[in-house]
Scaffold this active site. Sequence first.
Site, mmCIF file in Angstrom:
data_model
loop_
_atom_site.group_PDB
_atom_site.id
_atom_site.type_symbol
_atom_site.label_atom_id
_atom_site.label_comp_id
_atom_site.label_asym_id
_atom_site.label_seq_id
_atom_site.Cartn_x
_atom_site.Cartn_y
_atom_site.Cartn_z
ATOM 1 C CG ASP A 626 -1.828 -1.428 1.274
ATOM 2 O OD1 ASP A 626 -1.591 -2.092 0.465
ATOM 3 O OD2 ASP A 626 -2.811 -1.369 2.070
ATOM 4 C CD GLU A 824 -2.050 -6.321 8.591
ATOM 5 O OE1 GLU A 824 -2.338 -5.929 7.480
ATOM 6 O OE2 GLU A 824 -2.560 -5.780 9.770
#
Length: 854
Positions: A626, A824
Site C-alpha cells: 500500500d 499481520e
Amino acid sequence: MRKALILRSVVAFLIGVGSLPSSTCQTYDEFELTPDQAPPAPELVTARNQADSSLLWGTYRPQIYFGMRPRLPESILMGLMWFGVQDYRGYAKPRHECSDQDRLEGYSWKYHDGRTFGIQEIRDVENNYLLETSFLKTLPGKEELLGQGTGLKGGSWGARISGTVLDPQIPAQLTTFWYTALESATGLLGLENEEEEDGIPHSESIKLAGSVSGLGDFEIRIEEPLSESGNSNVEGNQHLGEGRHASDFQDTIGKTHFVGRKLRTDQTWRGKDVIISEINEVLRSTLERYGQENMPAPGLAMTLPDEVASASNFYAIQKTFTGNFTFDIFFDSSTTPRAERLSSSGLTQGLKASRKAFDERFESALPLHSRGYTEKPIEFARELTSSLMGGIGFFSGQGIVDRSFAHEYDVPVGSGELDFERKSEPDPRLTESESLFTATPSRSMFPRGFYWDEGFHLAHIGAFDNDMSLEILESWIRLIDEDGWVGREQILGEEARSRVPKEFQTQYPLYANPPTLIMAVTSFIERLKAKSGLSDAFDASDQQHIFSDSADISDPQVMSQRFLESPALAQSFLRSIYSPLKSHYQWFRRTQRGEIKEWDRHAASRGEAYRWRGRTKDHVLTSGLDDYPRAEVPHTGELHLDLMSWMGSFASTMQKIASALGEEDDAEEFQSHYDGIVANLDDLHWSEENQMYCDASVDKDDQSYHVCRKGYISLFPFLLELVPSDSPRLGSILDLLSDPNELWSDYGIRSLSIKEPLFGQGENYWRGPIWVQMNYMALGALHRKYAAQPGPYQAKARKIYDSLRSNVVRNVQKEYERTGFTWEQYNPTDGRGQRSHPFTGWTSTVALIMAEMY
C-alpha cells in the site's frame, strides 16, 4: 494397451513440467488427451459429488468465534454467543464476532482438518473461562457416496461447547446462546421439544426441526451430556438460584431459555443484535418490577423471553452455567440413518480418534518430526495449519462495483502528470449475487476474500489438502467476468460489508491485485511432479477409476488427493480453468499496460511494460504494498517493477498449463511474453548507478528516470525467480538482502531499508515492518533456485537461506508463545508482532518454511 500408454505419457508430462526455459518453448502435442480418451463424465460427476459431501458443512463463518453453515447460498446458518453474568456489566460485552476489542488472550484452532473435525480454544480471561468449541462430521461410506447421482443432501454433524474455569478461586458464571437462522424464504424451521407442565423445555435437551433447499429435512438437537459421574450441568447450575429474589425464579433456574422470531431473510445473520434486543426487553420488565437497587442476580434476570413468534425463521437457545460446563449440538439430516447419528458419547470418542488421526496425517503432509523438530514447534506448526483451515469461509451475496467512475489518479492530463481533480461522479452499484469459497487473512480484521492473500493461503492449504485448495481456486476462477477481471476484495453480502469501512467496499474493474492465484496452479503441478516419484506408472484401470476397490473414500486423507491420484482428473481440472485464467491474463496485459515508446525508452520488447492502476500520491493499494514509497509525483509514464515481475511469473505459469493441455500456439505466445519481460527487466528497471532493480517514472522534462527505494520492490525479480542463477546482478541483490544496515534483521527481511529517509515514516505499513509472506517468497527463491543451482553465488545463497529461515521461524514462534497470536507483521527493530491479530492467513506460511515446502 495403446490407451494406457497415451495416458501414461500424459502423466509423465504433467508431473515433469519443470522451470521455464529462458528462450525456448517446448510443445507436447503428442501428449494431449483427445475427447475419446478423456475420463468418462460420470466419474467426474462422482468426484464432484464426493467433494460436495465432504465439504458441504463446515465452520464457514470465520468472522465469528464459532459458527456452522453449509457451502450453499440462501440456506441455514448457526452461531455461538456468550457473556459473563457475574454482574450486569457482562451484558455490555457479548462475545460473537471476532474482535480485538474483546481482549481475549488467544483464540485458535488446535486441530482442524478442513473437512471432518476441529477443536478450537478460546481464552476469555475477563470472564474467567477457557472455552473449547469442537465439531465432528459423519461422512457417508463408499457405497453410499458412489450411489449418489446428484450429490448428497444433508450431511450430519455434532458440535460441542465446553467451558472450564481458569481460576477456581474466582466466581465464574457464563450465559451462552446458540442460534439457528434460515437465509431461505422457502425453508421451514420450528421448535419441537418435550415440555414440562409449565411450558419450559427440559434443561438437558431441546429440539428444532426444519427443511431447506439443498439440505432437505433435518433435526437439530441441543443436549447437555452426562458427566462421568452421571450428572449433567444442572447440579452446578443450582448456584444460579442463590441471592436476592431467588425464590421468584425457582421454576426456571438451570432451565433452557429460548426465543423464536420472524426476520427478513437478509437480516438473519444479525444473531447477536436479535439476542441483545430480546434480553433488553426482559431486563426492562424486570427493572420495572424490582427497581434498579433491588434487582435479582444477573443470571436470573438476563434471559430470553421463552416466546416463539408465528412463522419464526430465527431461534436462539440460551443456557446459563456456574462453573465448568458442556453442551452439544447435533445436526441430523434425514438422509443419515438413525443408527449412524451421533450421540454425546460418540462425539467424545470421535473427537479423540480424530485428533490421533490428524497428528499422523499432519506428519505425512508436513514432515517436521523427521526433520528433527521437537513436540513444541510441531504443535506450533499444527496450530498454524489448523487455524488457516478454520479461517476458510463461504460467502454469498451481492458485491458493489463501480464500472463508470474514473478516479482522478488514473486520468492522463497534459504532459502525463496526473490531475487530482475528480473527472466523474462515483456510481457504485450492487452486482448480481455471487458466492465464494475462500480462506481469509484475519478473522478479526479481514474476514473476507482477498486476491493478494489467497495464493499464499492455497500454497499452505494445498500442502495439507490438495483437493480443497483446488476447490477454493476454482471458486475464485468462477468470479472472473467476461472481460477477464476479478475484484481484489470480495465483499459479498451485508454481513461481509458490515466488517469493512465504507471507503473500501466498492471495487473497480480497472484495478488489479498481485495475481497470486497462479501460485496455486504451480503448486498443484509441483505436487503432481512429487507424486510421480511414488509409483512407476499408471495402468489403464488407474485412469478409468478414481479409486481402487480398497480405497476408503470417506477417509479425509483419501478425499484430499483425488486429483493427485488420478491424472485424468488433473488434466480435466487444468482444462476447466484454462480459458478463464487465460482471459484473466489477457485482462492484465490489456489494462495494466505501461508506456515505453512515449518516453523514448529503449527496450528489447516493445510491449512488455506495466503500471498499476489505482495510484494516489501516497498509496498504490492495488499493488498490495500500500504505502511503499514510489515516485513523489504520480505520472502516467510510471513503470512498476513488482507488476512487471508478477507478469513474468504469470506468463511462465500460463506457458506450463498451455503445454500440459497441448495448446502449442498459446504456449509459444506465452513463452515470447516471458522472454520479453525478462529482457525488459534489465532494459527498463535495472539501475547501474544504484546496482538494483527500480521502478521508473518521468520527470518534469519528460525524461525517464529510475525511482530506487531499497526494499521489497527492488527484490521482486529475485523473489519471483526471474534473475538467472549466473547473473552478475544477483550478487548485488544478495548483498542488499543480507546487509544488516539495509534490509536484514534477526527477525526477517525488512520491507524498507533502514537507510531510506521514509523508513518508519507516515502510516508505516510497508515502510520497514517485516511481512512473513515476503520472507516466504525469498526463502522459496533461495531454496528452489539460487541455493540449489550452480552459480557464482550459490554458497552465499545457501548461507543466507539457512540464517533467514532460522530467524523467521524463531521469531514468529516466540511471539506466538508470548502473545497467543500470529500477527499481520513484525516490528523491524525488535521483532514484536503488530497490527492485525490473529493473522492466520499468509503468516501461517511459517509452517511451510519449517517443512521447507515452497
